[in-house]
Design a protein around this motif. Structure first.
Motif, PDB file in Angstrom:
ATOM      1  N   ALA A 125     -11.078 -33.784  65.347  1.00  0.00           N
ATOM      2  CA  ALA A 125     -12.105 -32.999  64.661  1.00  0.00           C
ATOM      3  C   ALA A 125     -12.009 -31.531  65.065  1.00  0.00           C
ATOM      4  CB  ALA A 125     -13.486 -33.559  64.991  1.00  0.00           C
ATOM      5  N   LEU A 175     -13.680 -33.470  54.532  1.00  0.00           N
ATOM      6  CA  LEU A 175     -14.013 -32.460  55.537  1.00  0.00           C
ATOM      7  C   LEU A 175     -12.775 -32.023  56.316  1.00  0.00           C
ATOM      8  CD1 LEU A 175     -16.040 -30.967  57.443  1.00  0.00           C
ATOM      9  CD2 LEU A 175     -16.234 -33.118  58.694  1.00  0.00           C
ATOM     10  N   LEU A 176     -11.936 -33.012  56.679  1.00  0.00           N
ATOM     11  CA  LEU A 176     -10.770 -32.702  57.501  1.00  0.00           C
ATOM     12  C   LEU A 176      -9.559 -32.348  56.652  1.00  0.00           C
ATOM     13  CD1 LEU A 176     -11.194 -35.564  60.116  1.00  0.00           C
ATOM     14  CD2 LEU A 176     -11.756 -33.159  60.394  1.00  0.00           C
ATOM     15  N   PHE A 230     -14.826 -38.539  56.660  1.00  0.00           N
ATOM     16  CA  PHE A 230     -14.316 -37.233  57.077  1.00  0.00           C
ATOM     17  C   PHE A 230     -13.087 -36.767  56.308  1.00  0.00           C
ATOM     18  CE2 PHE A 230     -15.884 -39.405  61.042  1.00  0.00           C
ATOM     19  CZ  PHE A 230     -17.113 -38.781  61.052  1.00  0.00           C
ATOM     20  N   THR A 261     -24.947 -36.787  58.803  1.00  0.00           N
ATOM     21  CA  THR A 261     -24.658 -35.910  59.931  1.00  0.00           C
ATOM     22  C   THR A 261     -25.775 -35.937  60.969  1.00  0.00           C
ATOM     23  OG1 THR A 261     -25.572 -34.020  58.734  1.00  0.00           O
ATOM     24  CG2 THR A 261     -23.201 -34.354  58.596  1.00  0.00           C
ATOM     25  N   GLU A 299     -21.530 -32.776  62.816  1.00  0.00           N
ATOM     26  CA  GLU A 299     -20.934 -33.674  61.830  1.00  0.00           C
ATOM     27  C   GLU A 299     -20.297 -34.922  62.435  1.00  0.00           C
ATOM     28  OE1 GLU A 299     -19.246 -32.016  58.486  1.00  0.00           O
ATOM     29  OE2 GLU A 299     -20.223 -30.068  58.692  1.00  0.00           O
ATOM     30  N   PHE A 300     -20.007 -34.913  63.743  1.00  0.00           N
ATOM     31  CA  PHE A 300     -19.309 -36.076  64.310  1.00  0.00           C
ATOM     32  C   PHE A 300     -20.143 -36.878  65.309  1.00  0.00           C
ATOM     33  CE2 PHE A 300     -15.879 -33.761  62.478  1.00  0.00           C
ATOM     34  CZ  PHE A 300     -14.975 -34.744  62.088  1.00  0.00           C
TER      35      PHE A 300
END
Lengths: 319, 539
Positions: free
Chosen positions: B36, B485-486, B482, B66, B84-85
């Motif tokens: 992340a 996002l990633l 994710f 989140t 977020e993680f």
């Protein structure tokens, strides 16, 4: 029905990794016969039973069950047989009665009167959840399920290992009733007395191979008593008496006012014990102990290489 | 304290049994953080990039996924990672603790192995304490691994806002929340005789805790008082990388202590193997319907379908009611090209629904995998043997197991679809079409079939390694939550069966991927059947 053997295994081999569980096993159960299947722990009894049930596939050799192939015709053959495993595991959420009904219904129609009768004779409460049953009661569930169906063959793998002596007697009676109806039985066990009570023929297995088989009368020579006798005379002449085996003697020095004597240990065939006692009487018998040999002792004497090496060497020798 | 004699030995024994599990959990969770930190830094290199993302995560769906949203006004890399993680690592750590504790307490008692141990010089409380110590070591491993890898990842980034103290608070929070759920599992292990019920009850507590945090955070930014009721929320409430405060962690310590005392008291009051709830007598005779392998498998699993159905319904219904909050977002998307791109420019409530549906079907995929793995349990326990010895073919038996999995999966999907639609209507989305949401759920049937197919193929052909299906589900989870996002590459997305399924937000859904998934599933299942007919039964 046919008079073909209920079970016929020839040269069956089964290997698990490096362990050779069955090393050319021969086993025959004639139609309508009660066959004992004897052997110490780990001899391969359960493996042979599981090959017969089509749960394991033999690596080599042939196996026939009720005239069919136990692997290919498993489903059709299983309608005609019932099985009791030595270690019964049941569904935790089901009651004993439900487990019995499920197992019998999977096979086919069942006689509810016989189910009720068996529950009474085995004194089993069918409303208890399976997980609360003791080992013996779980075994009763499997026994009732097996005996309640009308089948041609019963395969029983150490079925009485958790039963008390009273229930063992009920079991013996139930098996006799089944054989009266013409059912063939394969009874795997390591309890010699149980096999003696029930069986017409016996196959003895050790390290995956049948080492003795025949009628129980023919195998009588296996059931020798061991004798320890102290005599004032010289007992070495016993060696020539028919039925006496493995004679060893040792001098007993005089002590506590008792004169010196000789202690003889030997085994004797059961039907010769009277002759031997007569001979001992003539030798000035002072003390006598006889004991029926256990199955383990039989194995140690008859096939006397130390346990453990047998399977290993055989596995190495195997093709 | 003779009731604790043997704790040390049992703890070492438990750790010996978990010598692979604990490192795998610690590595997976900490590597997620490491990835992340590095990936977010690559995908969002400037403050402006991150600010766009910050605006996006204020949508209700994003808040549900989140947390309270600290630091969104100055979205540093640290704030982003924490916001977020954290939730997912906390949830995963909680699951780890539940699994570990039940495995060493109730599962051991149910199997009868605990009896053997307790007959030795082992006190009444020792097994429970040893399980908690085993969990403590696991939490320590997870916390330390996360601490080291977050700092390692951040060491190459300037101005990340990732400091040692904040990282310590974040990782301690994860570990302490883990301990809270270890204690929850210790308590639920006392209640029922069955390990499955014990872990199910603890997971239900976790589900409620998650819902409380989600509800509180969606309604009020940075969480309302409802959020504070949830142990899941406390780690993020330390505001790591934004405005650190330590005291929320005291709540976790206090709750852990209270739950542990409760578990110890309950242990002292009951017999070995017994639950607090008395066992009921069963039926003397089976119902007429209990006559085949399907009936047997259904009998074993229907309670699980009902329990999951209730859980899925509550979660979907609650999520659906949050959908109306998307209204605030509409205006933002109109002004913001990047945001519009992320949401595909389509209807925002559809985008919200698509995320919710994915979330639900990932969970339902978990039920499907656990249902297929029942086949493994039946075989390993020896219960399959009498069934096959009683004139049931192998194919028919395995088919019956899978039929129950299929029925249960479809039921759960339909329930989830109906509940989500109903929730949206309650929440004020007047044009919500319940039927469309149900269809959107059912579109995932082929994807779940692939997941189940992996387990069937491994179990059928090899008789082991079927648990690897969990790894594929975990992967699908990471990608689903994710992936965008990633900015994962396309092939990495496609590896997850879930990513190929068209969603309600697709303007022009394409059915081809569904056919491909169905074929893959069919091949896997066929391989499983073929192998199962051929191999020896495991003892």
């Amino acid at each position: 029905m046919s008079t073909a053997p209920a079970i016929e295994m020839t040269g069956v081999r089964k290997r698990f990794g490096t362990v050779l569980a069955l090393d050319g096993l021969d086993l025959t159960v004639a139609h309508g016969e009660v066959a004992g299947f004897l052997g110490p722990n780990g001899a391969g009894k359960s493996t042979a039973v599981r090959v017969l049930l089509g749960l394991l596939r033999a690596d080599a050799g042939t196996a026939r069950l009720l005239g069919g192939d136990p692997w290919k015709d498993a489903v059709a053959l299983h309608r005609r047989l019932a099985y009791v495993p030595g270690d019964v595991t049941l569904w935790p959420s089901l009651s004993g009665g439900e487990a019995i009904d499920l197992l019998t219904r999977l096979r086919g129609p069942v006689d509810p009167a016989r189910r009720t009768e068996l529950l009474e004779r085995f004194e089993l409460d069918p409303t208890k959840r399976s997980r609360t049953y003791s080992k013996g009661n779980r075994q009763k569930v499997a026994l009732v399920a097996a005996l309640a169906s009308d089948v041609e063959l019963l395969i029983l793998d150490e079925p009485t290992s958790g039963l008390d002596p009273l229930m063992e007697a009920v079991f013996t009676q139930c098996v006799r009733e089944a054989t009266d109806r013409g059912t063939s039985v394969l009874l795997s066990s390591h309890i010699l007395a149980e096999v003696e009570k029930l069986c017409d023929t016996v196959t003895i297995i050790r390290a995956g191979v049948a080492v003795q088989s025949g009628t129980l009368a023919g195998l009588r020579h296996l059931t020798r008593s061991s004798v320890r006798a102290t005599t004032s005379g010289d007992p070495s002449g016993l060696a020539t008496v028919p039925g006496v085996h493995d004679l060893t003697t040792a001098p007993v020095p005089a002590a506590d006012g008792a004169p010196a004597a000789t202690e003889a240990t030997f085994t004797v065939d059961d039907d010769r014990i009277g002759d031997v006692v007569q001979v001992l009487g003539g030798l000035g018998l002072r003390h006598l102990v006889t004991a029926p040999p256990s199955l383990e002792e039989l194995f140690l004497r008859e096939y006397g290489d130390p346990a453990g090496t047998g399977a290993g060497t055989r596995a190495d020798d195997a093709r | 304290m003779t009731t604790a004699v043997g704790t040390g030995l049992l703890t070492r024994f438990a750790l010996r049994r978990d010598r692979l599990r604990i490192p795998v959990w610690a590595l997976s969770l900490s590597l997620l953080f490491l990835y992340a930190v590095t990936a977010l830094n690559a995908v969002y290199p400037t403050a402006a990039d991150r600010q766009v993302r910050a605006d996006l995560v204020s949508s209700p769906a994003a808040v549900m996924m989140t947390g309270p949203g600290y630091g969104t006004d100055d979205y540093t890399l640290g704030a982003m990672v924490a916001n977020e993680f954290t939730l997912w690592v906390v949830l995963a750590a909680a699951v780890m603790n539940i699994v570990l504790v039940v495995r060493h307490t109730r599962a051991e008692e149910e199997s009868g192995r605990a009896e053997l141990l307790r007959a030795g010089v082992v006190g009444r409380r020792a097994p429970g304490l040893a399980a908690l110590l085993d969990a403590a070591v696991a939490n320590l491993a997870v916390g330390l691994a996360c601490f080291v890898l977050i700092l390692a990842g951040a060491s190459t980034v300037d101005g990340s806002g990732i400091t040692v103290a904040d990282t310590a608070a974040l990782c301690l929070g994860i570990a302490l929340t883990g301990m809270v759920f270890a204690a929850v599992a210790s308590v639920t292990s006392q209640i029922s005789e069955h390990a499955r019920t014990a872990s199910g009850a603890a997971l239900a507590v976790l589900g409620v805790a998650y819902l409380l945090q989600a509800a509180g955070d969606v309604h009020v930014e940075h969480g309302s008082w409802v959020s504070w009721l949830s142990p899941v929320a406390w780690t993020q409430q330390t505001r790591p990388y934004v405005d650190l405060r330590w005291w929320p962690l005291a709540l976790a310590v206090a709750l852990f202590a209270a739950l542990m005392l409760l578990a110890v008291r309950l242990t002292a009051r009951r017999d070995l193997g017994a639950g607090l709830l008395p066992a009921r007598a069963g039926r003397a005779q089976a119902r007429p319907g209990l006559r085949g392998p399907f009936a047997l498998a259904w009998r074993q699993q229907w309670t699980s379908v009902v329990a999951w159905g209730a859980g899925v319904a509550v979660l979907a219904l609650a999520s659906g009611t949050f959908a109306d909050e998307t209204g605030d977002l509409e205006a933002m998307v109109e002004d913001n090209d990047v945001a519009a791109q992320v949401f595909g420019g389509g209807d925002l409530s559809d985008a919200f629904a698509a995320v919710m549906v994915l979330f639900m079907v990932l969970g339902i995929g978990g039920w499907a995998v656990s249902s297929v793995l029942r086949a493994r349990a039946e075989e390993a326990s020896g219960r399959l043997e009498p069934v096959l010895a009683a004139s049931v073919s192998r194919g028919r038996w395995l088919g019956a197991q899978l039929a129950v999995t299929a029925v249960g999966t479809v039921v759960l999907l339909v329930v989830s679809g109906l509940a989500l639609g109903l929730g949206e209507k309650i929440g004020g989305i007047d044009d919500a079409v319940v039927g469309r949401l149900v269809l959107a759920h059912l579109a995932y049937v082929p994807a779940i079939a692939v997941l189940a197919g992996v387990a069937v193929a491994l179990q059928g052909a090899l008789g082991r390694f079927a648990g690897l299906a969990w790894a594929l589900l975990a992967y699908a989870f990471v990608v689903g939550l994710f992936g965008a996002l990633l900015d994962l590459p396309g092939w990495a997305l496609d590896l997850s069966p879930y990513e190929n399924v068209p969603t309600v937000a697709d303007a022009d859904p394409d059915a081809t991927p569904l056919a491909v998934l169905a074929v893959v599933a069919l091949v896997l299942v066929t391989a499983g059947f073929a192998g199962f007919r051929r191999r020896d039964l495991a003892a």
